[in-house]
Write a protein that holds these residues in place. Sequence first.
Motif, short mmCIF file in Angstrom:
data_model
loop_
_atom_site.label_atom_id
_atom_site.label_comp_id
_atom_site.label_asym_id
_atom_site.label_seq_id
_atom_site.Cartn_x
_atom_site.Cartn_y
_atom_site.Cartn_z
N ARG A 57 9.13 -10.97 1.34
CA ARG A 57 10.43 -11.43 1.15
C ARG A 57 10.68 -12.42 2.18
N ASP B 51 5.71 -8.72 4.88
CA ASP B 51 6.81 -8.88 3.88
C ASP B 51 6.99 -10.05 3.12
N ALA C 190 2.17 -5.48 -2.93
CA ALA C 190 3.18 -4.47 -2.74
C ALA C 190 4.12 -4.83 -1.43
N LEU C 191 5.31 -4.63 -1.68
CA LEU C 191 6.28 -4.87 -0.50
C LEU C 191 6.32 -3.76 0.20
N PRO C 192 6.21 -3.80 1.60
CA PRO C 192 6.31 -2.58 2.72
C PRO C 192 7.55 -2.20 2.48
N ASP C 193 7.88 -0.89 2.06
CA ASP C 193 8.98 -0.13 2.22
C ASP C 193 9.61 -0.10 3.40
N ALA C 194 9.05 -0.02 4.67
CA ALA C 194 9.71 0.21 5.93
C ALA C 194 10.23 -1.08 6.47
#
Length: 328
Positions: free
Chosen positions: A222, A220, A315-319
């Motif tokens: 973020r 992640d 990509a950012l992991p949605d979960a």
Amino acid sequence: MRVAFAGTPEFAERALAAIHAAGHKVPLVLTQPDRPAGRGLKLQPSPVKAFALAHDIAVAQPRSLRLDGRFTDDAEAAREALEAAAADVMVVAAYGLILPEWVLAQPRHGCINIHASLLPRWRGAAPVQRAIEAGDAETGISIMQMDRGLDTGDVLLVEALPIGAGDTAGTLTERLADRGGRLVVDALARLDAGDVMRTPQPQAGVTYASKVLKSEAPIDWRQPAVRIERRIRAFDPFPGASGVLGGETVKCWRAECVAGSGAPGEVIGVQADGLVVACGEGALRLTELQRPAGRRLPAAAFLQRGSVRIGDRFALPDAVAADEPFPG
């Protein structure tokens, strides 16, 4: 002493080898059933089983030790083998099965566990990984008298070990394995002489090291760079921290924190010595990466085999939420 042994991976094999070299009689080894491995997925013995067979030590591989469960026949056979072994003590190291009360009570001195943390910090399945992930300055080996709880027993011996800035779960486990073998031999000598001291664990400072799952591998971006860098080291060699770049899953094996800013996951530098990626706080220079079905490569070699440009995005992991809870 007559020392039964229960363990499975290389970490445990080091302890078994030390016990054997110290001259203790090992009448029985318990280890996990053979597992498929390699490209052909052929059944392979655990490192502990391989050592036992090479030294003519009897081996039992029950799928469970519960006498009232699905594999009762396995458990009954293991009980018969343990009774026949007439062990003074059982040493347990990364075995992989819960020991029921009948096992704990069988040897004269009970069962002692080689646990890779400074108890009560990091009880549970993955103490090495969680210590690195949490940014702990040190860890160590605790030799613990096992009871019915999860790593709650009295500590017999303990030795601390600093965690280096570049330590991965693999390198730290290697060093801890050597300490564990030496320390458990010391504990056995003290047990035999009757001069071992049992220190109850304090109630303060308890943390739990949950098992590392493959689902934890996605990075992640973020999160702060320092936290991601620790997770990369904690997940080496398993499951490997990964990111999705251009639709391709890339394993990130080595990184260093650097100054930089941008949208989380954005490539802000493409250099011979690394791929610089912006994080929630700061940035990471990725210096060792791996494509699917490929080998680990230094950044320069990785970049030669595919085009990565400034402005590309992981990509950012949605979960995964940006404020994901952090162990410890």
